[in-house]
Scaffold this motif. Structure first.
Motif, PDB file in Angstrom:
ATOM      1  N   HIS A  42       0.691  -1.251  -0.012  1.00 40.60           N
ATOM      2  CA  HIS A  42       0.055  -0.050  -0.176  1.00 40.60           C
ATOM      3  C   HIS A  42       0.756   1.307  -0.041  1.00 40.60           C
ATOM      4  N   GLU A  43       1.966   1.080   0.713  1.00 37.95           N
ATOM      5  CA  GLU A  43       2.646   2.471   0.585  1.00 37.95           C
ATOM      6  C   GLU A  43       3.241   2.762  -0.964  1.00 37.95           C
ATOM      7  N   ASP A  44       3.536   1.697  -1.724  1.00 40.16           N
ATOM      8  CA  ASP A  44       3.914   1.986  -3.261  1.00 40.16           C
ATOM      9  C   ASP A  44       2.705   2.545  -3.961  1.00 40.16           C
ATOM     10  N   TYR A  45       1.637   2.599  -3.605  1.00 40.02           N
ATOM     11  CA  TYR A  45       0.596   3.050  -4.639  1.00 40.02           C
ATOM     12  C   TYR A  45       0.837   4.512  -5.111  1.00 40.02           C
ATOM     13  N   HIS A  46       0.541   4.822  -6.347  1.00 47.11           N
ATOM     14  CA  HIS A  46       0.993   6.345  -7.043  1.00 47.11           C
ATOM     15  C   HIS A  46       0.333   6.059  -8.432  1.00 47.11           C
ATOM     16  N   ILE A  47       0.335   7.229  -9.187  1.00 47.39           N
ATOM     17  CA  ILE A  47       0.078   7.282 -10.182  1.00 47.39           C
ATOM     18  C   ILE A  47       1.222   7.880 -11.174  1.00 47.39           C
ATOM     19  N   THR A  48       1.837   7.030 -12.050  1.00 48.63           N
ATOM     20  CA  THR A  48       2.996   7.229 -12.626  1.00 48.63           C
ATOM     21  C   THR A  48       2.829   8.244 -13.675  1.00 48.63           C
ATOM     22  N   LEU A  49       3.654   9.362 -13.783  1.00 45.62           N
ATOM     23  CA  LEU A  49       3.551  10.339 -14.677  1.00 45.62           C
ATOM     24  C   LEU A  49       4.467  10.269 -15.695  1.00 45.62           C
ATOM     25  N   ALA A  50       5.976   9.846 -15.679  1.00 44.64           N
ATOM     26  CA  ALA A  50       7.006   9.503 -16.291  1.00 44.64           C
ATOM     27  C   ALA A  50       7.864   8.582 -15.867  1.00 44.64           C
ATOM     28  N   PHE A  51       8.101   7.391 -16.527  1.00 44.25           N
ATOM     29  CA  PHE A  51       8.847   6.291 -15.942  1.00 44.25           C
ATOM     30  C   PHE A  51      10.308   6.446 -16.890  1.00 44.25           C
ATOM     31  N   LEU A  52      11.409   6.697 -16.124  1.00 42.07           N
ATOM     32  CA  LEU A  52      12.640   7.027 -16.691  1.00 42.07           C
ATOM     33  C   LEU A  52      13.655   5.995 -16.909  1.00 42.07           C
ATOM     34  N   GLY A  53      13.389   4.799 -16.125  1.00 43.37           N
ATOM     35  CA  GLY A  53      14.354   3.743 -16.043  1.00 43.37           C
ATOM     36  C   GLY A  53      15.591   4.072 -15.347  1.00 43.37           C
ATOM     37  N   SER A  54      16.846   3.628 -15.818  1.00 43.88           N
ATOM     38  CA  SER A  54      17.885   3.795 -14.882  1.00 43.88           C
ATOM     39  C   SER A  54      18.372   5.202 -15.762  1.00 43.88           C
ATOM     40  N   ALA A  55      19.112   5.914 -14.853  1.00 41.52           N
ATOM     41  CA  ALA A  55      19.153   7.227 -15.168  1.00 41.52           C
ATOM     42  C   ALA A  55      20.468   7.597 -14.789  1.00 41.52           C
ATOM     43  N   PRO A  56      21.348   8.313 -15.862  1.00 36.68           N
ATOM     44  CA  PRO A  56      22.657   8.905 -15.251  1.00 36.68           C
ATOM     45  C   PRO A  56      22.398  10.158 -14.096  1.00 36.68           C
ATOM     46  N   ALA A  57      23.329  10.335 -13.403  1.00 38.99           N
ATOM     47  CA  ALA A  57      23.043  11.304 -12.292  1.00 38.99           C
ATOM     48  C   ALA A  57      22.809  13.025 -12.777  1.00 38.99           C
ATOM     49  N   GLU A  58      23.374  13.161 -13.921  1.00 37.14           N
ATOM     50  CA  GLU A  58      23.273  14.452 -14.726  1.00 37.14           C
ATOM     51  C   GLU A  58      21.923  14.572 -15.333  1.00 37.14           C
ATOM     52  N   LYS A  59      21.522  13.619 -15.955  1.00 38.20           N
ATOM     53  CA  LYS A  59      20.345  13.543 -16.719  1.00 38.20           C
ATOM     54  C   LYS A  59      19.249  13.685 -15.543  1.00 38.20           C
ATOM     55  N   LEU A  60      19.284  12.868 -14.653  1.00 38.02           N
ATOM     56  CA  LEU A  60      18.192  13.109 -13.572  1.00 38.02           C
ATOM     57  C   LEU A  60      18.250  14.307 -12.626  1.00 38.02           C
TER      58      LEU A  60
END
Length: 190
Positions: free
Chosen positions: A40-58
């Motif tokens: 239940h603590e993981d319930y959310h509405i996804t807006l954009a899934f990024l996948g793995s992300a380099p720190a600078e892009k994130l």
């Protein structure tokens, strides 16, 4: 083999709504024997899934999302329907959705555009706001779609809440709950 961390932006749900949904899911499990139910603590509405992300892009995405959401107001939402994604007799995702709300689409467009500008390649399917409840239907038992309306706890009593923050989450597949809040972007009170 070490798994790379995945990140996504999502509209968070208030704690009391998560608990009400948890109670509803406890009642649904008997008729919907999916293999994995979402904590239940993981319930959310996804807006954009990024996948793995380099720190600078994130970091760029965080900055652009923060800039884009400045001045955006909180808004009411209600959870009212159950549904599935996947094959009709063997769905892979069981979800609850919200009544259509234009302001949710606006927030999603702001976040999605900011992530594209930061250099992320994102999912191109049309936006279907939903809260994943469970995954992976047992193959040995055909799914009965008619149960979605018959067993819907939200149909006569929708859950009303105020959408008031977007969150950047990091996924930890080896933990429960598995989503960690990395940054919070509050929406202004109406």
């Amino acid at each position: 083999m070490e798994r790379k961390a995945h990140f996504f932006f999502a509209l968070s749900l208030p704690k009391e709504i998560k608990y009400k949904m948890k109670d509803a899911c406890l009642n649904l499990k008997g008729n919907f024997p999916f293999h994995r139910w979402v904590h239940h603590e993981d319930y959310h509405i996804t807006l954009a899934f990024l996948g793995s992300a380099p720190a600078e892009k994130l970091q760029d995405a965080r900055r652009l999302v923060e800039e884009g959401l400045k001045g955006q107001k909180s808004f009411p939402l209600q959870i009212h329907q159950l549904g599935v994604f996947g094959k009709g007799d063997n769905p892979r995702i069981f979800w609850a959705d919200t009544v259509k709300e234009e302001r949710l689409s606006v927030i999603r467009d702001i976040v999605f555009s900011a992530c594209l500008r930061a250099g992320f390649e994102l999912e191109t399917r049309s936006f279907k706001p939903h809260i994943t409840l469970a995954r992976k239907w047992p193959e040995s038992k055909p799914f009965q779609g008619s149960l979605l309306n018959d067993q819907n706890p939200f149909q006569d009593s929708p859950l009303h809440f105020k959408a008031n923050e977007v969150v950047l989450y990091q996924t930890h597949l080896d933990q429960t709950p598995k989503y960690e809040r990395m940054a919070i972007f509050p929406l202004m009170d109406e």
